[in-house]
Write a protein that holds these residues in place. Structure first.
Motif, PDB file in Angstrom:
ATOM      1  N   VAL A 267      -6.604 -26.479 -25.561  1.00 49.79           N
ATOM      2  CA  VAL A 267      -6.047 -27.314 -24.885  1.00 49.79           C
ATOM      3  C   VAL A 267      -5.254 -26.891 -23.642  1.00 49.79           C
ATOM      4  CG1 VAL A 267      -4.687 -29.619 -24.485  1.00 49.79           C
ATOM      5  CG2 VAL A 267      -6.193 -29.082 -26.715  1.00 49.79           C
ATOM      6  N   ARG A 268      -4.354 -25.984 -24.073  1.00 53.46           N
ATOM      7  CA  ARG A 268      -3.408 -25.624 -22.899  1.00 53.46           C
ATOM      8  C   ARG A 268      -4.137 -24.627 -22.102  1.00 53.46           C
ATOM      9  NH1 ARG A 268       0.830 -28.256 -21.966  1.00 53.46           N
ATOM     10  NH2 ARG A 268       0.912 -27.053 -20.476  1.00 53.46           N
ATOM     11  N   LYS A 269      -5.266 -23.719 -22.268  1.00 61.72           N
ATOM     12  CA  LYS A 269      -5.877 -22.879 -21.502  1.00 61.72           C
ATOM     13  C   LYS A 269      -6.756 -23.899 -20.588  1.00 61.72           C
ATOM     14  CE  LYS A 269      -9.145 -19.042 -21.449  1.00 61.72           C
ATOM     15  NZ  LYS A 269      -9.734 -19.513 -20.180  1.00 61.72           N
ATOM     16  N   ALA A 270      -7.300 -24.870 -20.938  1.00 68.01           N
ATOM     17  CA  ALA A 270      -8.035 -25.785 -19.975  1.00 68.01           C
ATOM     18  C   ALA A 270      -6.980 -26.299 -18.940  1.00 68.01           C
ATOM     19  CB  ALA A 270      -8.803 -27.045 -20.904  1.00 68.01           C
ATOM     20  N   ILE A 271      -5.902 -26.907 -19.571  1.00 68.89           N
ATOM     21  CA  ILE A 271      -5.001 -27.336 -18.684  1.00 68.89           C
ATOM     22  C   ILE A 271      -4.463 -26.403 -17.277  1.00 68.89           C
ATOM     23  CG2 ILE A 271      -2.259 -28.126 -18.449  1.00 68.89           C
ATOM     24  CD1 ILE A 271      -2.537 -29.426 -21.204  1.00 68.89           C
ATOM     25  N   HIS A 272      -4.393 -25.076 -17.872  1.00 63.83           N
ATOM     26  CA  HIS A 272      -3.919 -23.982 -16.789  1.00 63.83           C
ATOM     27  C   HIS A 272      -5.312 -23.840 -15.902  1.00 63.83           C
ATOM     28  CE1 HIS A 272      -4.266 -19.934 -15.490  1.00 63.83           C
ATOM     29  NE2 HIS A 272      -2.999 -19.899 -15.308  1.00 63.83           N
ATOM     30  N   ASP A 273      -6.443 -23.518 -16.554  1.00 62.72           N
ATOM     31  CA  ASP A 273      -7.649 -23.236 -15.725  1.00 62.72           C
ATOM     32  C   ASP A 273      -8.009 -24.518 -14.796  1.00 62.72           C
ATOM     33  OD1 ASP A 273      -7.658 -20.989 -17.005  1.00 62.72           O
ATOM     34  OD2 ASP A 273      -9.267 -21.128 -18.335  1.00 62.72           O
ATOM     35  N   GLU A 274      -7.980 -25.536 -15.304  1.00 62.54           N
ATOM     36  CA  GLU A 274      -8.604 -26.679 -14.491  1.00 62.54           C
ATOM     37  C   GLU A 274      -7.579 -27.458 -13.980  1.00 62.54           C
ATOM     38  OE1 GLU A 274     -11.709 -27.282 -14.538  1.00 62.54           O
ATOM     39  OE2 GLU A 274     -12.249 -25.718 -15.773  1.00 62.54           O
ATOM     40  N   HIS A 275      -6.296 -27.165 -14.022  1.00 61.13           N
ATOM     41  CA  HIS A 275      -5.156 -27.849 -13.378  1.00 61.13           C
ATOM     42  C   HIS A 275      -5.183 -29.375 -13.601  1.00 61.13           C
ATOM     43  CE1 HIS A 275      -4.872 -24.058 -11.007  1.00 61.13           C
ATOM     44  NE2 HIS A 275      -6.047 -24.068 -10.701  1.00 61.13           N
ATOM     45  N   LEU A 276      -5.120 -29.365 -14.829  1.00 63.86           N
ATOM     46  CA  LEU A 276      -5.261 -31.024 -15.196  1.00 63.86           C
ATOM     47  C   LEU A 276      -3.818 -31.642 -15.262  1.00 63.86           C
ATOM     48  CD1 LEU A 276      -7.401 -30.731 -18.626  1.00 63.86           C
ATOM     49  CD2 LEU A 276      -8.228 -30.923 -16.067  1.00 63.86           C
ATOM     50  N   SER A 277      -3.877 -32.782 -14.828  1.00 64.45           N
ATOM     51  CA  SER A 277      -2.400 -33.547 -14.879  1.00 64.45           C
ATOM     52  C   SER A 277      -2.476 -34.317 -16.040  1.00 64.45           C
ATOM     53  CB  SER A 277      -2.409 -34.408 -13.678  1.00 64.45           C
ATOM     54  OG  SER A 277      -3.288 -35.663 -13.861  1.00 64.45           O
ATOM     55  N   SER A 278      -1.175 -34.621 -16.560  1.00 67.14           N
ATOM     56  CA  SER A 278      -1.126 -35.329 -17.776  1.00 67.14           C
ATOM     57  C   SER A 278      -1.843 -36.598 -18.007  1.00 67.14           C
ATOM     58  CB  SER A 278       0.603 -35.588 -18.189  1.00 67.14           C
ATOM     59  OG  SER A 278       1.239 -36.368 -17.157  1.00 67.14           O
ATOM     60  N   ASN A 279      -2.218 -37.255 -16.955  1.00 69.52           N
ATOM     61  CA  ASN A 279      -2.827 -38.664 -17.156  1.00 69.52           C
ATOM     62  C   ASN A 279      -4.151 -38.476 -16.701  1.00 69.52           C
ATOM     63  OD1 ASN A 279      -2.385 -37.935 -14.243  1.00 69.52           O
ATOM     64  ND2 ASN A 279      -1.785 -39.930 -13.641  1.00 69.52           N
ATOM     65  N   ASP A 280      -4.657 -37.154 -16.774  1.00 70.65           N
ATOM     66  CA  ASP A 280      -6.193 -36.982 -16.368  1.00 70.65           C
ATOM     67  C   ASP A 280      -7.042 -37.430 -17.862  1.00 70.65           C
ATOM     68  OD1 ASP A 280      -8.598 -35.682 -16.212  1.00 70.65           O
ATOM     69  OD2 ASP A 280      -8.094 -34.181 -14.591  1.00 70.65           O
ATOM     70  N   PRO A 281      -7.958 -38.326 -17.562  1.00 72.25           N
ATOM     71  CA  PRO A 281      -8.748 -38.730 -18.712  1.00 72.25           C
ATOM     72  C   PRO A 281      -9.521 -37.548 -19.577  1.00 72.25           C
ATOM     73  CG  PRO A 281      -9.688 -39.329 -16.626  1.00 72.25           C
ATOM     74  CD  PRO A 281      -8.288 -39.024 -16.194  1.00 72.25           C
ATOM     75  N   ARG A 282      -9.704 -36.606 -18.794  1.00 67.29           N
ATOM     76  CA  ARG A 282     -10.390 -35.582 -19.452  1.00 67.29           C
ATOM     77  C   ARG A 282      -9.397 -34.835 -20.494  1.00 67.29           C
ATOM     78  NH1 ARG A 282     -12.206 -31.726 -14.745  1.00 67.29           N
ATOM     79  NH2 ARG A 282     -10.290 -32.583 -14.008  1.00 67.29           N
ATOM     80  N   LEU A 283      -8.213 -34.757 -20.123  1.00 64.54           N
ATOM     81  CA  LEU A 283      -7.195 -34.247 -20.939  1.00 64.54           C
ATOM     82  C   LEU A 283      -6.847 -34.883 -22.091  1.00 64.54           C
ATOM     83  CD1 LEU A 283      -4.991 -32.012 -21.548  1.00 64.54           C
ATOM     84  CD2 LEU A 283      -3.189 -33.058 -20.023  1.00 64.54           C
ATOM     85  N   VAL A 284      -6.770 -36.336 -21.948  1.00 63.56           N
ATOM     86  CA  VAL A 284      -6.596 -37.100 -23.038  1.00 63.56           C
ATOM     87  C   VAL A 284      -7.793 -36.947 -24.020  1.00 63.56           C
ATOM     88  CG1 VAL A 284      -6.498 -39.611 -23.726  1.00 63.56           C
ATOM     89  CG2 VAL A 284      -5.498 -38.739 -21.488  1.00 63.56           C
ATOM     90  N   VAL A 285      -9.169 -36.944 -23.504  1.00 72.26           N
ATOM     91  CA  VAL A 285     -10.107 -36.803 -24.587  1.00 72.26           C
ATOM     92  C   VAL A 285     -10.181 -35.282 -25.292  1.00 72.26           C
ATOM     93  CG1 VAL A 285     -12.579 -36.446 -24.676  1.00 72.26           C
ATOM     94  CG2 VAL A 285     -11.646 -38.393 -23.484  1.00 72.26           C
ATOM     95  N   LEU A 286      -9.971 -34.188 -24.365  1.00 70.63           N
ATOM     96  CA  LEU A 286      -9.906 -32.949 -24.813  1.00 70.63           C
ATOM     97  C   LEU A 286      -8.781 -32.826 -26.044  1.00 70.63           C
ATOM     98  CD1 LEU A 286     -11.012 -29.946 -24.867  1.00 70.63           C
ATOM     99  CD2 LEU A 286      -8.965 -29.482 -23.371  1.00 70.63           C
ATOM    100  N   SER A 287      -7.400 -33.350 -25.820  1.00 68.86           N
ATOM    101  CA  SER A 287      -6.420 -33.284 -26.815  1.00 68.86           C
ATOM    102  C   SER A 287      -6.771 -33.971 -28.021  1.00 68.86           C
ATOM    103  CB  SER A 287      -5.130 -33.809 -26.161  1.00 68.86           C
ATOM    104  OG  SER A 287      -4.381 -33.514 -25.126  1.00 68.86           O
ATOM    105  N   LYS A 288      -7.455 -35.331 -27.895  1.00 70.81           N
ATOM    106  CA  LYS A 288      -7.854 -35.736 -29.181  1.00 70.81           C
ATOM    107  C   LYS A 288      -8.838 -35.147 -29.919  1.00 70.81           C
ATOM    108  CE  LYS A 288      -6.616 -40.450 -27.764  1.00 70.81           C
ATOM    109  NZ  LYS A 288      -6.880 -41.685 -27.612  1.00 70.81           N
ATOM    110  N   LEU A 289      -9.893 -34.526 -29.140  1.00 66.86           N
ATOM    111  CA  LEU A 289     -10.991 -33.954 -29.714  1.00 66.86           C
ATOM    112  C   LEU A 289     -10.386 -32.454 -30.541  1.00 66.86           C
ATOM    113  CD1 LEU A 289     -14.225 -33.385 -30.088  1.00 66.86           C
ATOM    114  CD2 LEU A 289     -13.986 -32.207 -27.654  1.00 66.86           C
TER     115      LEU A 289
END
Length: 351
Positions: A267-289
């Motif tokens: 999850v943290r690697k994806a945040i770093h690599d993809e520059h995901l913001s905290s409200n990005d729906p992709r991050l919400v899904v990935l964190s739960k997954l």
């Protein structure tokens, strides 16, 4: 000897975590993983150790066999039942200045899912659970670690919910640092003392493990290797030479459910690599997954900590995730590119 991992056109295009992996049962995939090693600058006799895939079959991984060749005097595989680790070793006699080895492993893999609606998992052995509560050289369970864990779980009593609270705390308070060598140092006490909770997969996974153990939840790291592309994000997979594609995940145990897989580091690697913001729906899904799911483009080696290599005169290792070698002029690992040539390739077939 092996080619880069094959992928279907759908998998090549589908790299967005919004498209969740299929629910189980998922098909088995068989990977052929070939490691080629050459040593240089060796003095006297030498020995090499290489971690291998879990020998115990699981619902998500099966080791199908190993074969090897090289100019060694002797070679083989040993298992340490207490540490649940499988290690290949090779010995070279004095006068062999260029030790060489090639080992090929076949491993079957499929995605691993946790379903909170299903109970009745077989209980784990008590000795294994005790070991997964102990502190280690990198994973203390008292002092600041315990206080941090207690703050993370608050008044939550259910062990699954406690594990989820610790997972969420780790996601909120850590960051991924690609500058760290290897998969990270995993020195949890040093991380918490500094307040700088940044690192690679071993650092993040071992922090989760330490916090769980500190409040009495059995937990363990699982060291392994990426061997294929990811259906989630490109950065969560690997192709070509996989010699630096080691990755550490984690799991924790709760009665009735057994071992629950988590992967906070990705999850943290994806945040770093993809520059995901905290409200990005992709991050919400990935964190739960990734609480309860392991994408199996990755091979599990072991959960061993404070490892003593058989036949070694050198220091104990905090963990074994990459090849190690020892000769008269000391111990060194595959990150020492002056003395260690190391390549890993994987090819895939459908099971």
């Amino acid at each position: 000897m092996s080619s880069e991992p094959a992928s279907s056109p759908a998998e090549t295009v589908q790299r967005d975590v919004i498209g969740l992996p299929d629910e189980p049962p998922t098909p088995w995939r068989i990977y052929e993983v070939t490691s080629t090693i050459a040593l240089d600058g060796i003095e006297g006799k030498s020995r090499l150790w290489l971690p291998l895939a879990l020998h115990k079959d699981t619902p998500w991984q099966r080791a199908l066999g190993h074969s090897w060749q090289g100019n060694f005097a002797s070679a083989g595989i040993y298992r340490d039942p207490a540490a649940e680790i499988v290690v290949f070793y090779g010995d070279w006699n004095e006068g062999i200045s260029n030790p060489q080895l090639q080992i090929t492993s076949q491993i079957a893999k499929r995605d691993r899912h946790f379903d909170i609606t299903k109970r009745g998992s077989a209980a784990e052995r008590s000795d294994v659970l005790r070991r997964c509560l102990h502190s280690s050289s990198l994973v203390p369970t008292d002092g600041l670690v315990r206080r941090t864990a207690e703050r993370a779980v608050g008044r939550i009593k259910d062990p699954v919910a406690q594990g989820k609270a610790i997972y969420d705390w780790v996601l909120e308070n850590t960051s991924y640092d690609p500058a760290q060598p290897g998969i990270g140092k995993g020195d949890i006490e040093a991380m918490l003392d500094s307040g700088h909770l940044s690192g690679k997969s071993a650092d993040i996974a071992l922090l989760f493990v330490a916090l769980c153990r500190a409040i009495g939840i059995p937990a363990r790291p699982v060291f392994g290797q990426r061997v294929d592309v990811s259906r989630l994000f490109a950065g969560l997979g690997a192709t070509g030479n996989l010699s630096t594609a080691q990755q550490c995940r984690a799991e924790f145990y709760t009665p009735g459910y057994g071992w629950i897989p988590v992967n906070p580091a990705d999850v943290r690697k994806a945040i770093h690599d993809e520059h995901l913001s905290s409200n990005d729906p992709r991050l919400v899904v990935l964190s739960k997954l990734l609480f309860g799911f392991w994408e199996m483009n990755w091979i599990a080696y072991n959960s061993a900590q404070d490892v003593r290599l058989r036949g070694s005169n050198g220091r104990m290792l905090p963990f074994l995730a990459m090849p190690e070698a020892e000769a008269a002029n000391g111990r060194f690992d595959s990150l020492d590119t002056r003395r260690f040539s190391y390549t890993v390739n994987a090819s895939r077939t459908e099971g």
